[in-house]
Design a protein around this motif. Structure first.
Motif: not given
Lengths: 163, 163
Positions: B101-107, B109-112
């Motif tokens: 889950a964290v790696a997905q954000i690292g890759k 991001g989360n624009s919202y």
């Protein structure tokens, strides 16, 4: 299996069903619109893949938990249910872990990666997500107890009975 | 239990041990120093709680997997091992889900939430983390297979044998 035991297991399964169902609903309903000067932005669960996964996993667990309630106590299918319980517990574990990891970043941020905490801006959204996570954890705990009980009664892993 | 089956299970446990051990080592060794004009910053696993948890969970799984290798095949303790396998599989599932889950954000991001992806800045760090996650997934898959096999052979959930 004695009657009190059966009622106890049924109550546990009802509790698990209630927890996973309400976790999915609370997470799916979590929503807040925040205003930042003239900008307005919206926080909801669909913006985060981990939260979407959490809702889906808990919905699956609820459907499964509902149908298992109607399985007669004498059915040999309970052995298959144990296998499904294992898979479901893994599914719930992964969904809660992923959602918790993202919620932790939302709460504390990660200064090394430059990710700011967002819970100050959308406090009510954060509270709803926390509530959903707590309900999900309760559901997971109940499934874990059911699993340990099934393994204990079917396998006698602590070798308490003489063979 | 026949000899070929026993060797096959031993090989699977060896593979699981190798995967979890290398996943922990690769994640713990992942590290990159990046320069941004005159600023230099460092990416390593200790900066992210989910990655620290991943290393600890895989280290625990490795220690456990090592000791289980020495359990004699005739031991009645294998039933207890099945219970520990369930708990370990849950531990590995949660650690991989949180790290993913964290790696997905690292890759991505989360624009919202205003979280920018960081993999462009620390590409080699991201590759190392991806490798560790892949190894962790392999270890989890092997433990899951072992678990399904144990449940199948002990419980016959599909009711293949006549009773």
């Amino acid at each position: 299996m004695g009657k009190p035991k059966r009622i106890c297991l049924l109550l546990l399964r009802l509790l698990a069903l209630g927890s996973t169902l309400s976790a999915a609903i609370v997470m799916a309903a979590s929503h807040e619109e925040a205003r930042f000067f003239s900008l307005s932005f919206e926080a909801k669960y669909t913006h985060t893949p981990a939260f979407k996964y959490f809702v889906i996993a808990n919905a699956i667990a609820s459907v499964y938990g509902f149908f298992v309630l109607f399985l007669p106590a004498e059915s040999l299918l309970w052995r298959l249910v144990l296998c499904f319980d294992v898979i479901l517990t893994m599914l719930l574990t992964s969904s809660i872990a992923a959602a918790l990891a993202v919620a932790q970043i939302g709460k504390n941020g990660n200064s090394y990666a430059g990710w700011l905490p967002i819970c100050d801006q959308v406090a009510s959204y954060c509270r709803q997500v926390s509530g959903a996570l707590a309900l999900g954890l309760l559901g997971l705990l109940v499934y874990f107890l059911l699993l340990l009980y099934s393994l204990h009664s079917l396998l006698d892993p602590l070798l308490l009975k003489k063979t």
